[in-house]
Design a protein around this motif. Structure first.
Motif, PDB file in Angstrom:
ATOM      1  N   VAL A   1      -4.787   6.092  -2.431  1.00 13.82           N
ATOM      2  CA  VAL A   1      -3.790   5.088  -2.066  1.00 13.82           C
ATOM      3  C   VAL A   1      -3.937   3.871  -2.967  1.00 13.82           C
ATOM      4  CG1 VAL A   1      -2.966   3.572  -0.219  1.00 13.82           C
ATOM      5  CG2 VAL A   1      -3.790   5.874   0.327  1.00 13.82           C
ATOM      6  N   TRP A   2      -2.804   3.388  -3.458  1.00 13.58           N
ATOM      7  CA  TRP A   2      -2.747   2.165  -4.251  1.00 13.58           C
ATOM      8  C   TRP A   2      -2.598   0.981  -3.321  1.00 13.58           C
ATOM      9  CZ3 TRP A   2       2.056  -0.686  -5.329  1.00 13.58           C
ATOM     10  CH2 TRP A   2       1.901  -1.698  -6.291  1.00 13.58           C
ATOM     11  N   VAL A   3      -3.450  -0.022  -3.492  1.00 11.90           N
ATOM     12  CA  VAL A   3      -3.407  -1.225  -2.647  1.00 11.90           C
ATOM     13  C   VAL A   3      -3.297  -2.431  -3.574  1.00 11.90           C
ATOM     14  CG1 VAL A   3      -4.501  -2.454  -0.738  1.00 11.90           C
ATOM     15  CG2 VAL A   3      -5.038  -0.029  -1.121  1.00 11.90           C
ATOM     16  N   ALA A   4      -2.287  -3.278  -3.357  1.00 13.56           N
ATOM     17  CA  ALA A   4      -2.047  -4.374  -4.295  1.00 13.56           C
ATOM     18  C   ALA A   4      -1.636  -5.641  -3.551  1.00 13.56           C
ATOM     19  CB  ALA A   4      -0.966  -3.995  -5.297  1.00 13.56           C
ATOM     20  N   GLY A   5      -1.906  -6.775  -4.202  1.00 13.78           N
ATOM     21  CA  GLY A   5      -1.484  -8.060  -3.688  1.00 13.78           C
ATOM     22  C   GLY A   5      -0.772  -8.852  -4.778  1.00 13.78           C
TER      23      GLY A   5
ATOM     24  N   ALA B   1       0.861  -1.182   0.000  1.00 12.04           N
ATOM     25  CA  ALA B   1       0.000   0.000   0.000  1.00 12.04           C
ATOM     26  C   ALA B   1       0.892   1.223   0.000  1.00 12.04           C
ATOM     27  CB  ALA B   1      -0.922   0.021   1.219  1.00 12.04           C
ATOM     28  N   GLU B   2       0.668   2.105  -0.969  1.00 10.05           N
ATOM     29  CA  GLU B   2       1.466   3.330  -1.043  1.00 10.05           C
ATOM     30  C   GLU B   2       0.637   4.422  -1.709  1.00 10.05           C
ATOM     31  OE1 GLU B   2       3.385   5.460   0.281  1.00 10.05           O
ATOM     32  OE2 GLU B   2       4.957   3.914   0.399  1.00 10.05           O
ATOM     33  N   TRP B   3       1.010   5.663  -1.438  1.00 11.75           N
ATOM     34  CA  TRP B   3       0.334   6.796  -2.078  1.00 11.75           C
ATOM     35  C   TRP B   3       0.430   6.646  -3.593  1.00 11.75           C
ATOM     36  CZ3 TRP B   3      -2.470   8.847   1.472  1.00 11.75           C
ATOM     37  CH2 TRP B   3      -2.008   8.961   2.781  1.00 11.75           C
ATOM     38  N   SER B   4      -0.669   6.940  -4.285  1.00 11.56           N
ATOM     39  CA  SER B   4      -0.781   6.592  -5.710  1.00 11.56           C
ATOM     40  C   SER B   4      -0.347   7.696  -6.669  1.00 11.56           C
ATOM     41  CB  SER B   4      -2.235   6.227  -6.020  1.00 11.56           C
ATOM     42  OG  SER B   4      -3.055   7.385  -5.926  1.00 11.56           O
ATOM     43  N   LEU B   5      -0.144   8.910  -6.170  1.00  6.37           N
ATOM     44  CA  LEU B   5       0.123  10.092  -7.001  1.00  6.37           C
ATOM     45  C   LEU B   5      -1.114  10.486  -7.818  1.00  6.37           C
ATOM     46  CD1 LEU B   5       3.771   9.340  -8.204  1.00  6.37           C
ATOM     47  CD2 LEU B   5       3.032  10.796  -6.307  1.00  6.37           C
ATOM     48  N   VAL B   6      -2.275  10.001  -7.407  1.00  3.64           N
ATOM     49  CA  VAL B   6      -3.548  10.352  -8.033  1.00  3.64           C
ATOM     50  C   VAL B   6      -4.419  11.044  -6.989  1.00  3.64           C
ATOM     51  CG1 VAL B   6      -5.666   9.474  -9.079  1.00  3.64           C
ATOM     52  CG2 VAL B   6      -3.462   8.445  -9.665  1.00  3.64           C
TER      53      VAL B   6
ATOM     54  N   ALA C   1       8.113  -5.464  -8.648  1.00  4.49           N
ATOM     55  CA  ALA C   1       7.612  -6.725  -8.086  1.00  4.49           C
ATOM     56  C   ALA C   1       7.655  -7.835  -9.132  1.00  4.49           C
ATOM     57  CB  ALA C   1       6.196  -6.537  -7.547  1.00  4.49           C
ATOM     58  N   LEU C   2       7.262  -7.515 -10.349  1.00  2.00           N
ATOM     59  CA  LEU C   2       7.298  -8.515 -11.418  1.00  2.00           C
ATOM     60  C   LEU C   2       8.733  -8.952 -11.714  1.00  2.00           C
ATOM     61  CD1 LEU C   2       4.651  -7.041 -13.912  1.00  2.00           C
ATOM     62  CD2 LEU C   2       4.323  -8.871 -12.226  1.00  2.00           C
TER      63      LEU C   2
ATOM     64  N   LEU D   1       7.986   6.347  -6.148  1.00  6.00           N
ATOM     65  CA  LEU D   1       7.696   5.427  -7.238  1.00  6.00           C
ATOM     66  C   LEU D   1       6.192   5.313  -7.391  1.00  6.00           C
ATOM     67  CD1 LEU D   1      10.285   2.628  -6.444  1.00  6.00           C
ATOM     68  CD2 LEU D   1      10.254   4.039  -8.493  1.00  6.00           C
ATOM     69  N   SER D   2       5.724   5.379  -8.625  1.00  7.45           N
ATOM     70  CA  SER D   2       4.292   5.242  -8.907  1.00  7.45           C
ATOM     71  C   SER D   2       3.879   3.778  -8.792  1.00  7.45           C
ATOM     72  CB  SER D   2       3.996   5.743 -10.316  1.00  7.45           C
ATOM     73  OG  SER D   2       4.612   4.875 -11.269  1.00  7.45           O
ATOM     74  N   PRO D   3       2.591   3.506  -8.702  1.00  5.83           N
ATOM     75  CA  PRO D   3       2.125   2.104  -8.714  1.00  5.83           C
ATOM     76  C   PRO D   3       2.647   1.319  -9.909  1.00  5.83           C
ATOM     77  CG  PRO D   3       0.345   3.541  -8.038  1.00  5.83           C
ATOM     78  CD  PRO D   3       1.482   4.439  -8.439  1.00  5.83           C
ATOM     79  N   LYS D   4       2.707   1.963 -11.070  1.00  5.14           N
ATOM     80  CA  LYS D   4       3.211   1.285 -12.263  1.00  5.14           C
ATOM     81  C   LYS D   4       4.646   0.815 -12.066  1.00  5.14           C
ATOM     82  CE  LYS D   4       4.144   2.118 -17.202  1.00  5.14           C
ATOM     83  NZ  LYS D   4       4.006   3.090 -18.313  1.00  5.14           N
TER      84      LYS D   4
END
Length: 296
Positions: free
Chosen positions: A290-294, A163-168, A213-214, A204-207
């Protein structure tokens, strides 16, 4: 029990100023919203990297229940932090009802991961059910360090939860928060490596986080964006830091190239100008999405 009642109960386990309980309550509500997208089960063993004062740790400890375990790791000294230090905050939580479920570790994430016994590639042998990094990725000193950390986590954890700030800024009043973080990042990346003590060291942006991660061998399982609640004051805090007189002085001291200095100051001016359309000015600034990812 309602989410609000859960949040109030969990928030009270953290060290806070009773006259400003709403601040801690809002932080806890936000992390409960993150938890809703992570699906952490009762009895799970969770590793949290970048735990800080434990705002997310208490929520994770509540989620895993009495049979679960949270190992909370942070590299900062126990005298770091305000208005309460990490040592004060963590000790307070340890004395409360969730304390027996939490193990605090003062270490860099990579050092801690390196200290774990090596595991085989079989998923059943993984040490942790999930590893959580919530609002701490921008504290890392470089993208390469994040990549190395993601790779090390892969050896010990079944899931990676971020979870991190998304810049959006879905809400217009959150735009100053976006500009404030980009302004701070523009200054921090011009400081000598390892010298930053800012909340915003590597943006760093979500992208880009997904790409890291990939590259570390993870697969994206889910992602979404959530709006920060009205009570979250992170946007106001970052805007105040950006617009402080000490920040401009730091720019003059740290950035020698006149074009680079002009660019950082232009970002700062854009942040200040963006307040003109926010009702109540700085006090009306909201936190960005906030960007939330799994990942698995």
């Amino acid at each position: 029990m309602s989410t609000q009642l859960d949040a109030a109960s969990i928030a009270r386990t953290s060290l806070h100023d009773p006259t400003h309980f709403d601040i801690q309550h809002s932080q806890t509500l936000h992390r409960l919203e993150l938890l809703r997208h992570w699906d952490i089960s009762t009895g799970a063993k969770v590793l949290e990297l970048g735990c800080g004062q434990g705002d997310c740790t208490t929520v994770l400890a509540s989620a895993v229940g009495e049979q679960g375990r949270v190992v909370a790791v942070d590299p900062a000294g126990l005298d770091y932090g305000a208005p309460y230090t990490l040592g004060q905050a963590q000790n307070h939580i340890s004395q409360g009802p969730l304390g027996r479920r939490i193990t605090w570790v003062q270490s860099s994430p990579l050092d801690y991961l390196s200290s774990l016994s090596s595991t085989s590639p079989v998923s059943d042998s993984k040490t942790c059910d999930a590893t959580v990094l919530a609002h701490c990725l921008w504290y890392f000193s470089s993208p390469s360090l994040i990549l190395s950390t993601f790779r090390a986590i892969k050896q010990h954890s079944r899931r990676l939860l971020l979870a991190e700030w998304s810049l959006v800024a879905t809400h217009p009043s959150a735009q100053p928060h976006v500009l404030a973080t980009l302004t701070q990042a523009a200054l921090e990346c011009r400081k000598p490596a390892g010298s930053s003590v800012s909340n915003v060291r590597t943006v760093l942006s979500p992208k880009r986080l997904t790409e890291l991660a990939l590259a570390a061998g993870w697969q994206l399982e889910s992602e979404t964006r959530v709006q920060g609640g009205e009570g979250l004051l992170d946007g106001q805090w970052e805007v105040s830091a950006c617009l402080s007189s000490s920040f401009e002085g730091e720019v003059q001291e740290q950035v020698s190239d006149e074009r680079e200095r002009a660019m950082v100051l232009a970002l700062r001016d854009a942040c200040e100008a963006s307040l003109e359309v926010v009702q109540e000015g700085r006090k009306g600034v909201r936190a960005m999405d906030v960007w939330v990812a799994g990942f698995v």
